[in-house]
Design a protein around this motif. Sequence first.
Motif, PDB file in Angstrom:
ATOM      1  N   ARG A  65       0.836  -1.208   0.000  1.00 46.13           N
ATOM      2  CA  ARG A  65       0.000   0.000   0.000  1.00 46.13           C
ATOM      3  C   ARG A  65       0.868   1.254   0.000  1.00 46.13           C
ATOM      4  O   ARG A  65       0.538   2.257  -0.639  1.00 46.13           O
ATOM      5  N   TYR A  66       1.984   1.200   0.713  1.00 43.69           N
ATOM      6  CA  TYR A  66       2.873   2.361   0.762  1.00 43.69           C
ATOM      7  C   TYR A  66       3.521   2.607  -0.601  1.00 43.69           C
ATOM      8  O   TYR A  66       3.630   3.747  -1.042  1.00 43.69           O
ATOM      9  N   TYR A  67       3.930   1.551  -1.273  1.00 45.63           N
ATOM     10  CA  TYR A  67       4.517   1.710  -2.604  1.00 45.63           C
ATOM     11  C   TYR A  67       3.474   2.291  -3.575  1.00 45.63           C
ATOM     12  O   TYR A  67       3.803   3.128  -4.414  1.00 45.63           O
ATOM     13  N   ALA A  68       2.234   1.837  -3.459  1.00 41.22           N
ATOM     14  CA  ALA A  68       1.169   2.377  -4.311  1.00 41.22           C
ATOM     15  C   ALA A  68       0.940   3.853  -3.993  1.00 41.22           C
ATOM     16  O   ALA A  68       0.704   4.672  -4.895  1.00 41.22           O
ATOM     17  N   HIS A  69       1.015   4.196  -2.716  1.00 42.94           N
ATOM     18  CA  HIS A  69       0.867   5.589  -2.287  1.00 42.94           C
ATOM     19  C   HIS A  69       1.984   6.444  -2.881  1.00 42.94           C
ATOM     20  O   HIS A  69       1.731   7.541  -3.403  1.00 42.94           O
ATOM     21  N   ILE A  70       3.220   5.942  -2.848  1.00 44.00           N
ATOM     22  CA  ILE A  70       4.357   6.684  -3.394  1.00 44.00           C
ATOM     23  C   ILE A  70       4.181   6.889  -4.900  1.00 44.00           C
ATOM     24  O   ILE A  70       4.429   7.980  -5.421  1.00 44.00           O
ATOM     25  N   GLN A  71       3.738   5.845  -5.604  1.00 33.50           N
ATOM     26  CA  GLN A  71       3.545   5.965  -7.050  1.00 33.50           C
ATOM     27  C   GLN A  71       2.511   7.043  -7.369  1.00 33.50           C
ATOM     28  O   GLN A  71       2.709   7.862  -8.269  1.00 33.50           O
TER      29      GLN A  71
END
Length: 264
Positions: free
Chosen positions: A162-168
């Motif tokens: 979820r954090y990687y998706a947030h960063i993207q």
Amino acid sequence: MILHTQLIQQIDALLPQTQCGLCGHRDGCLPYAQSIVAGEAANKCIPGGQPVADELARLLNRPALIAEQSVWPIQTDGRPQRMKAVIREDECIGCTKCISACPVDAIIGSAKVMHSILTDLCTGCELCIPPCPVDCIDLVEDIQIVPAEQQRIAEQDDLRSRYYAHIQREESRRLTRKGPVVRAEIDTQLFAQFSQKDTLLPNIQIPSNTETAVSSIDAKSTIELAKVRSQLKKLEKQLAVRPDPIKQQQLIDLQKQLNNLQGT
């Protein structure tokens, strides 16, 4: 280099993925993992507590250190009490600042509309509290049963994703963002590098310098067009009331400028 990368991934796998920054790395668990490999003490993960500090010491073959203390009491698994953020919804003004501050997208709502926190996803990172202008967010104890190890690992994997998706998404919005950033700048290059090494993580794409330059030029052109159109309308109104040869020439020059900006 491969062993270096693998060790960072192993350390990151032990960290709780709250992305809270309490270790001093405001942009999340992965930068702390990288710093540990570079020699930083491995006892600074406050939500992980003593269990994480001990696991990291074993992995790294380093002396065990006492974990930095949390302000919350200790649970049965040796970790600090899990907390959840809740919004006093009748006091929320819908400013959206907490939404962009949440690293795992656990807050829903839109501008000038009441927000809510999805407590099942909330990590208790506290990052939504400082930017709230009306101080309507509280932390409360998580009353759910302390998760078993496999459940906790699955939860950490989901939070990391979820954090990687947030960063993207934040990287995609960066070029057109309006208003201040309400959390620390994220080392997107680092996360992009690791997203390419793990097929289970959302792939983070960083706009090229060319795309950035084009976007900047487009923004400047849009502003300039708006200025020229505004001046044209003002002159047209003035000339409609009283003819003026100087203003008429200014109108002609502005029309040429507008045509050039529009590429016509």
